[in-house]
Design an enzyme around this catalytic site. Structure first.
Site, PDB file in Angstrom:
ATOM      1  N   TYR A  18     -11.398  -4.510   2.506  1.00  0.00           N
ATOM      2  CA  TYR A  18     -10.121  -3.820   2.469  1.00  0.00           C
ATOM      3  C   TYR A  18      -9.440  -3.775   4.045  1.00  0.00           C
ATOM      4  CZ  TYR A  18      -7.019  -0.008   1.667  1.00  0.00           C
ATOM      5  OH  TYR A  18      -5.581   0.774   1.930  1.00  0.00           O
ATOM      6  N   HIS A  22      -5.874  -5.961   5.493  1.00  0.00           N
ATOM      7  CA  HIS A  22      -4.997  -4.803   6.183  1.00  0.00           C
ATOM      8  C   HIS A  22      -4.653  -5.337   7.622  1.00  0.00           C
ATOM      9  CE1 HIS A  22      -4.787  -2.215   2.774  1.00  0.00           C
ATOM     10  NE2 HIS A  22      -3.828  -1.889   3.092  1.00  0.00           N
ATOM     11  N   TYR A  41       2.615   4.717   9.711  1.00  0.00           N
ATOM     12  CA  TYR A  41       1.822   4.487   8.495  1.00  0.00           C
ATOM     13  C   TYR A  41       0.391   4.310   9.227  1.00  0.00           C
ATOM     14  CZ  TYR A  41       0.750   3.001   3.773  1.00  0.00           C
ATOM     15  OH  TYR A  41       0.544   2.709   2.551  1.00  0.00           O
ATOM     16  N   TRP A  76       1.588  -7.727  -3.352  1.00  0.00           N
ATOM     17  CA  TRP A  76       0.361  -6.990  -2.524  1.00  0.00           C
ATOM     18  C   TRP A  76      -0.684  -6.312  -3.468  1.00  0.00           C
ATOM     19  CZ3 TRP A  76      -1.409  -7.304   2.274  1.00  0.00           C
ATOM     20  CH2 TRP A  76      -2.297  -6.601   2.613  1.00  0.00           C
ATOM     21  N   TRP A  77       0.083  -5.618  -4.208  1.00  0.00           N
ATOM     22  CA  TRP A  77      -0.791  -4.846  -5.390  1.00  0.00           C
ATOM     23  C   TRP A  77      -1.763  -5.794  -6.147  1.00  0.00           C
ATOM     24  CZ3 TRP A  77       3.194  -1.465  -8.195  1.00  0.00           C
ATOM     25  CH2 TRP A  77       3.644  -0.461  -7.409  1.00  0.00           C
TER      26      TRP A  77
END
Length: 104
Positions: A18, A22, A41, A76-77
């Site tokens: 993960y 990113h 963000y 992206w999802w």
């Protein structure tokens, strides 16, 4: 700006993946986030609970809500689906949080 906090869940054996995904976020994804009013963000991981805490500042709810419809966001999802809990449309399972305190 509106501040938003939310919780998501990463799979226990996917913490490193993960983070890697990113760290290597696609430039076109970042551009689309900015285009839809995203600022400041951050995502934090609690390794003991596998919970992700997201914090984002947005310019406008309506503008931000259109981000989910973009092709890059849909891509992206799908890319993130193997590492985190998702809904049937591949969006992350996410719980919005209520802000109870803020200090500038």
């Amino acid at each position: 700006m509106k501040r938003k906090g939310f919780i998501m869940t990463v799979y226990p054996d996917k913490h490193d993946e993960y983070e890697k995904r990113h760290n290597e976020i696609w430039p076109e994804m970042v551009a689309e986030l900015k285009k839809h009013g995203a600022h400041n963000y951050s995502i934090f991981l609690d390794k003991q609970t596998n919970q992700l805490f997201g914090y984002i500042e947005i310019e406008d709810e309506e503008k931000w809500s259109k981000m989910a419809e973009t092709s890059i966001n849909q891509k992206w999802w799908k890319f993130m689906k193997p590492v985190m809990k998702t809904n049937s449309d591949d969006s992350p399972v996410s719980t919005d949080l209520t802000e109870v305190f803020h200090m500038d």
